[in-house]
Design an enzyme around this catalytic site. Sequence first.
Site, PDB file in Angstrom:
ATOM      1  N   GLU C  85      -2.239  -0.669 -14.937  1.00 23.37           N
ATOM      2  CA  GLU C  85      -2.373   0.698 -15.431  1.00 23.37           C
ATOM      3  C   GLU C  85      -1.020   1.253 -15.851  1.00 23.37           C
ATOM      4  O   GLU C  85      -0.169   1.543 -15.014  1.00 23.37           O
ATOM      5  CB  GLU C  85      -2.992   1.583 -14.348  1.00 23.37           C
ATOM      6  CG  GLU C  85      -4.357   1.142 -13.891  1.00 23.37           C
ATOM      7  CD  GLU C  85      -5.348   1.027 -15.050  1.00 23.37           C
ATOM      8  OE1 GLU C  85      -5.461   1.994 -15.839  1.00 23.37           O
ATOM      9  OE2 GLU C  85      -5.975  -0.038 -15.197  1.00 23.37           O
ATOM     10  N   LYS C 216     -14.825  -0.706   5.442  1.00 25.31           N
ATOM     11  CA  LYS C 216     -14.972  -0.893   3.997  1.00 25.31           C
ATOM     12  C   LYS C 216     -15.722   0.262   3.331  1.00 25.31           C
ATOM     13  O   LYS C 216     -16.428   0.089   2.326  1.00 25.31           O
ATOM     14  CB  LYS C 216     -15.650  -2.242   3.684  1.00 25.31           C
ATOM     15  CG  LYS C 216     -14.849  -3.452   4.154  1.00 25.31           C
ATOM     16  CD  LYS C 216     -13.797  -3.871   3.144  1.00 25.31           C
ATOM     17  CE  LYS C 216     -12.714  -4.761   3.721  1.00 25.31           C
ATOM     18  NZ  LYS C 216     -13.094  -6.031   4.242  1.00 25.31           N
ATOM     19  N   ASP C 290      -5.739  -6.927   2.291  1.00 26.74           N
ATOM     20  CA  ASP C 290      -7.162  -6.961   1.964  1.00 26.74           C
ATOM     21  C   ASP C 290      -7.446  -5.737   1.087  1.00 26.74           C
ATOM     22  O   ASP C 290      -7.624  -4.620   1.582  1.00 26.74           O
ATOM     23  CB  ASP C 290      -7.988  -6.922   3.243  1.00 26.74           C
ATOM     24  CG  ASP C 290      -9.482  -7.040   2.963  1.00 26.74           C
ATOM     25  OD1 ASP C 290      -9.882  -6.963   1.785  1.00 26.74           O
ATOM     26  OD2 ASP C 290     -10.244  -7.193   3.929  1.00 26.74           O
ATOM     27  N   HIS C 381       1.380   9.640 -20.286  1.00 24.41           N
ATOM     28  CA  HIS C 381       0.433   8.561 -20.552  1.00 24.41           C
ATOM     29  C   HIS C 381       0.463   8.146 -22.012  1.00 24.41           C
ATOM     30  O   HIS C 381       0.235   6.986 -22.341  1.00 24.41           O
ATOM     31  CB  HIS C 381      -0.983   8.962 -20.127  1.00 24.41           C
ATOM     32  CG  HIS C 381      -1.221   8.742 -18.667  1.00 24.41           C
ATOM     33  ND1 HIS C 381      -1.702   7.561 -18.167  1.00 24.41           N
ATOM     34  CD2 HIS C 381      -0.988   9.529 -17.603  1.00 24.41           C
ATOM     35  CE1 HIS C 381      -1.795   7.640 -16.845  1.00 24.41           C
ATOM     36  NE2 HIS C 381      -1.369   8.832 -16.472  1.00 24.41           N
TER      37      HIS C 381
END
Lengths: 389, 389, 389, 389
Positions: C85, C216, C290, C381
């Site tokens: 990104e 999660k 993770d 951006h």
Amino acid sequence: MKRLPRDPGHDYTRAMAKARRELVEEASGASLEHVGQFSFDPESLPGNLEGFSGVAQVPIGFAGPLLVDGEHARGEFFVPLATTEGTLVASYNRGMRLTREAGGVRTTVIDDAMQRAPCFVFRDARAARAFGGWVDAHYDDIKAKAEETTRFGRLRDIEQYAVGKLRFLRFNYTTGDAAGQNMVTKATRHACQWIEAHKIDGLERYALAANLDTDKKHSPLNNLHTRGKRVVAELTLPAALIRSVMHTTAAALFAQRQLSNMGSLLSGSVCNGAHYANGITAMFIACGQDVANVAESSAGFSYGEILDNGDYYFSVTIPSLIVATYGGGTGLPTQRECLEALGAYGAGKVLKLAEIVAATVLCGELSLGSAIVADEWVSSHEALGRNRP
Amino acid sequence: MKRLPRDPGHDYTRAMAKARRELVEEASGASLEHVGQFSFDPESLPGNLEGFSGVAQVPIGFAGPLLVDGEHARGEFFVPLATTEGTLVASYNRGMRLTREAGGVRTTVIDDAMQRAPCFVFRDARAARAFGGWVDAHYDDIKAKAEETTRFGRLRDIEQYAVGKLRFLRFNYTTGDAAGQNMVTKATRHACQWIEAHKIDGLERYALAANLDTDKKHSPLNNLHTRGKRVVAELTLPAALIRSVMHTTAAALFAQRQLSNMGSLLSGSVCNGAHYANGITAMFIACGQDVANVAESSAGFSYGEILDNGDYYFSVTIPSLIVATYGGGTGLPTQRECLEALGAYGAGKVLKLAEIVAATVLCGELSLGSAIVADEWVSSHEALGRNRP
Amino acid sequence: MKRLPRDPGHDYTRAMAKARRELVEEASGASLEHVGQFSFDPESLPGNLEGFSGVAQVPIGFAGPLLVDGEHARGEFFVPLATTEGTLVASYNRGMRLTREAGGVRTTVIDDAMQRAPCFVFRDARAARAFGGWVDAHYDDIKAKAEETTRFGRLRDIEQYAVGKLRFLRFNYTTGDAAGQNMVTKATRHACQWIEAHKIDGLERYALAANLDTDKKHSPLNNLHTRGKRVVAELTLPAALIRSVMHTTAAALFAQRQLSNMGSLLSGSVCNGAHYANGITAMFIACGQDVANVAESSAGFSYGEILDNGDYYFSVTIPSLIVATYGGGTGLPTQRECLEALGAYGAGKVLKLAEIVAATVLCGELSLGSAIVADEWVSSHEALGRNRP
Amino acid sequence: MKRLPRDPGHDYTRAMAKARRELVEEASGASLEHVGQFSFDPESLPGNLEGFSGVAQVPIGFAGPLLVDGEHARGEFFVPLATTEGTLVASYNRGMRLTREAGGVRTTVIDDAMQRAPCFVFRDARAARAFGGWVDAHYDDIKAKAEETTRFGRLRDIEQYAVGKLRFLRFNYTTGDAAGQNMVTKATRHACQWIEAHKIDGLERYALAANLDTDKKHSPLNNLHTRGKRVVAELTLPAALIRSVMHTTAAALFAQRQLSNMGSLLSGSVCNGAHYANGITAMFIACGQDVANVAESSAGFSYGEILDNGDYYFSVTIPSLIVATYGGGTGLPTQRECLEALGAYGAGKVLKLAEIVAATVLCGELSLGSAIVADEWVSSHEALGRNRP
């Protein structure tokens, strides 16, 4: 144990109320003397209660005058508060003095919607999605059907929510001066039966409600999309007034707001206010509202700003204020009197009542917030509450 | 507008109540005739209300008998419900018949805690963390200090929550037969002043409350950690009984539960039940509870299972049921009578009351759930509610 | 379609990876040329991946130096960020410059716990409650049993949560330098089997997990009670620096924070920050964490204050930061190198890594927050992102 | 510490990447040998990363074939999963075998919207409400203005949310095959500037974002109203297949679902699934998605039913799946190859990718759910994970 006596043809009489009290007295050994003291004819009660046996006498105090600068409520009001919690009336009264001296509370009703949200279960998600399109295409028919059952209810729109093979439709109605929960249930059922008769492809069954309303409980959904009235009360407090009336400062109130916001974010609370529930509940009991709606109506959002000149802008937003000036308990004797004391009984008054409630809530927030900051919270309860030292 | 008359020395008299009503009547043009009808001496009211002016007469019906198989409540009870919402008493009554025929409702109080959660602001997060250790090390002293202010309150533990340089302490107390909010506020303030006197390193200031209690509003935190009593009511319904009394099946009730769970998850609701608030509110008004606590007490969790033989296990868990049988409004005339009708007034009765409330809630959930499934929801309201066709 | 080739005895070879790529290429018509380019021996992969076929090459940029004033991380660090990104590295880099010039970011690890939360189902709520007492009484045995399965895991405490006839036990462990999810699952299962062998009265069954961990996915429970590390990063920004580096003011940043708090409260968001997820994800990919734990680790709380001198205090709290410097993907080639670039690979380094992540997050919040306020968000951006005009 | 070298004109070269690695190596003492191994020309990276220095090599395994019965994805797919967590690929692979044998996973995209939600601050709530009406009246102009900045973005509608004197507008766009966050930020800013130029009565200021999007964090609002794609994956599993492949029964899976629902309701979790995040994250890394969106994309709703014949209907709904097949990291070498292996690179493919992700998530839920129920969770991690005994 014996059964409570009922007389289907003449159940709403003093005699039947007495017979039921006597049975409960006999069964429990308790006296129901005061419960049996009421000032009205039970014949007025059908539709409000089954098995009438007497009354709860809940003490009322008036706070105010509350100065409201609303679109529907304008001027000064003495606000009836039915409660058994010491300090409550005094605290709201103090907040009303503060806001009166500050020029009054500006109130604005932002939105108005009462819901019933049936859940349609389909063969699969595609059929559910197709149904969504069908509903949009048949919106006018559905609206006409729903409105067949009611003189006052108007279907405003239907929001759709999809999970798996389920499609929840959230029917949003305006309901005139009634709270409208029963009105919208009946209208939505009628519309659902019409829908069902169309043999929608893949429709397995539907439930008239499944917790997406969300009725008699609160949710972020209600916070976002309004249940009942969405009302804002706001004002700007001069710095000097905060000092003289509340014994604290705008900076202290604002700093406390920062901590309260963090406490609310951390706990995940549905409300970042201090005690919206107190004033709302006391008004609801006094004014014949469905008090169980405190579950939804007590949530809301407080927002403050310190202005460059040191004044304090403060607002409360109640996104799910469920009120009525018609139907439900509004026509019962003491309840109607309290509404009339606000000039808020009957047709065309519900927005006025909503504004007065919101203005009252704002006063209570300023009062309790100031008491916490000025360390007067415990001392006021000691002076006025039950567990005096 | 004139001010409400007060007589500091003799404010709780019929004369002063009348004087205030007259002023409100004059200001509003309304009559307060019924509000002025009450059956008790206002002298009993100090500590419960300021500016007493009359009463709300809220109609009471009894539902039951409710058969409870509790540890504190055992046997049959007629449950007083003060409400103005038609169908409510009839619906709870129907649920009580069902559960009575099924052998009664088993009730269990799981936990008991009332909170005040001050927020301490430090120089930085390290000082806040060090304070956390200091609190643990001085827990016995803090407990002793807090309990100096109360005969009945007992500090049970202090949970700690950290955000940035803030440290929230959540003081958990048992409070005997009182609801205890004021008791724990006073005790916690006393403890906080003792803490403050110790010149804790880096402590900048503290607030006695900042929305982590979470008082008079609900939150996942309360769902997790109990506020007031955590009570379960449960039973197993024989399949045949569901059919004969409720005109539906266990499978249908259970399928409806699945949809309700999804509706609750999707909306983020604090409760997956149907209308816990209705029964709780009606009991709270009748029994002199702090009705504003409906905000917290109305949340909870319904859980069902279909057994291999087709019977239906069903339970409700109320994690934040705030009840009292002593203090607050419990000693007022009609309120005390209603508590006595349950054998639940005064010392040693609060867990009994909690169990009866939970059993009542369960009956209401079964009744409304069945009505939705059997399509009797609207028809029952048409038969009993105000907007009869 | 053909099946992917496996060679149980020699599956982690360049040849088998190639064979699998070829099958996928054949089946899909795609080329996997770059996927097949990796710089390490597949033999190191057992335990990290099944069916190794190649790699994702995720570009890495370094931001910094980041100046950290932690208890475990002290000094300057170049922070590896793996992302696709545009603007992300530049934005964090800008925040690092700001905080470096302000004297660095103070970091503090507040808490540390990894969970597994089995759910025990009983005959009724009383049996479930009794089990709660049994667990407390046998805590030492349960702890000993759980720890039999692990060299590094230590059971810290067991929280209990009750609903109906269910009892959730939330086992909290410290897990050394590993993230520890598998470690605690294994230890908890072992303890549960020991519990089950005791023929607990009324126990019907249990599940080793049922969404109360909450693993999660995020929840208010994790916000309250920590999952992984609870870390704070904070600093005080001089007013002049905000102006010179960020082209805005403390007042503007603080006013934006007020709006962001309201947006978070209104939406019910689990986080009131701007984009914690961006920096955390980029570090997690680079450092062999993770990455799915971004679900939990990306939530948190931002808190700011304007000081009397106009400086701005700002902090971020990450309550569920799940990190490891040992085990999982930390030992893979590029992942280990990135950890070593931070001096945070292997034993005794996990709190250091946690501090660096938190300090990085704070820099990103200040940078994006300033860009929004200074209206440089879109222009940055446009300068650095893909959709340049 | 030295600063990282930059060469504004030629920053995306192997030489500059090496120079930066050398500086980090020198500063940290670490080697970045593997980080320096990549197979593509850095010139392709502008717009994706600043300060390119090397790559993370994240191992990829393929799971499948996954049989999808979608509207956009049809047939069998090998799904690339980039992860370092042992067991993950094997577990998804097992779920894919199960669903393949059951005839495949039906997928349906229900909704599609990407947001930016500016917050407008007014003089008071009335001015804010009036602005709401103004926005509705000028919707076409606002839409035209917003779309001037983008070739692919289409404004779909503007939701409005009110708190106090604030008005949040939630601009919902479709964004073609891009994820679209930057696209909608730019478009919304352009529209806001146009709005601002109209000298709206009472408008004090606005912020282009204030956490109501809710971007890079999750919320009930996103669960309700979709962010990215709302996708359902569902299927009906024959009872025999559950037994033979998963070693358990539909009844056991369904009973586990009941407990998981209670765990989610109790914890307030944004997701009632087991580990949506695992499969989503691994696909996102492999396929060049913005992995930080795992924060939002990992939430969702699982719903199951046992059919009369004993089969098990199961679905997952992902309400905020943010995916792209164009722009962002999708065009990078390994990322594009992985998308092409799915036939999902470039224009017109984004719904196909969304369907494959959802089908993959469903397989993982069935696999982990079954492993918990069949007590194979720990043993599989022991066989395949890092901490083998």
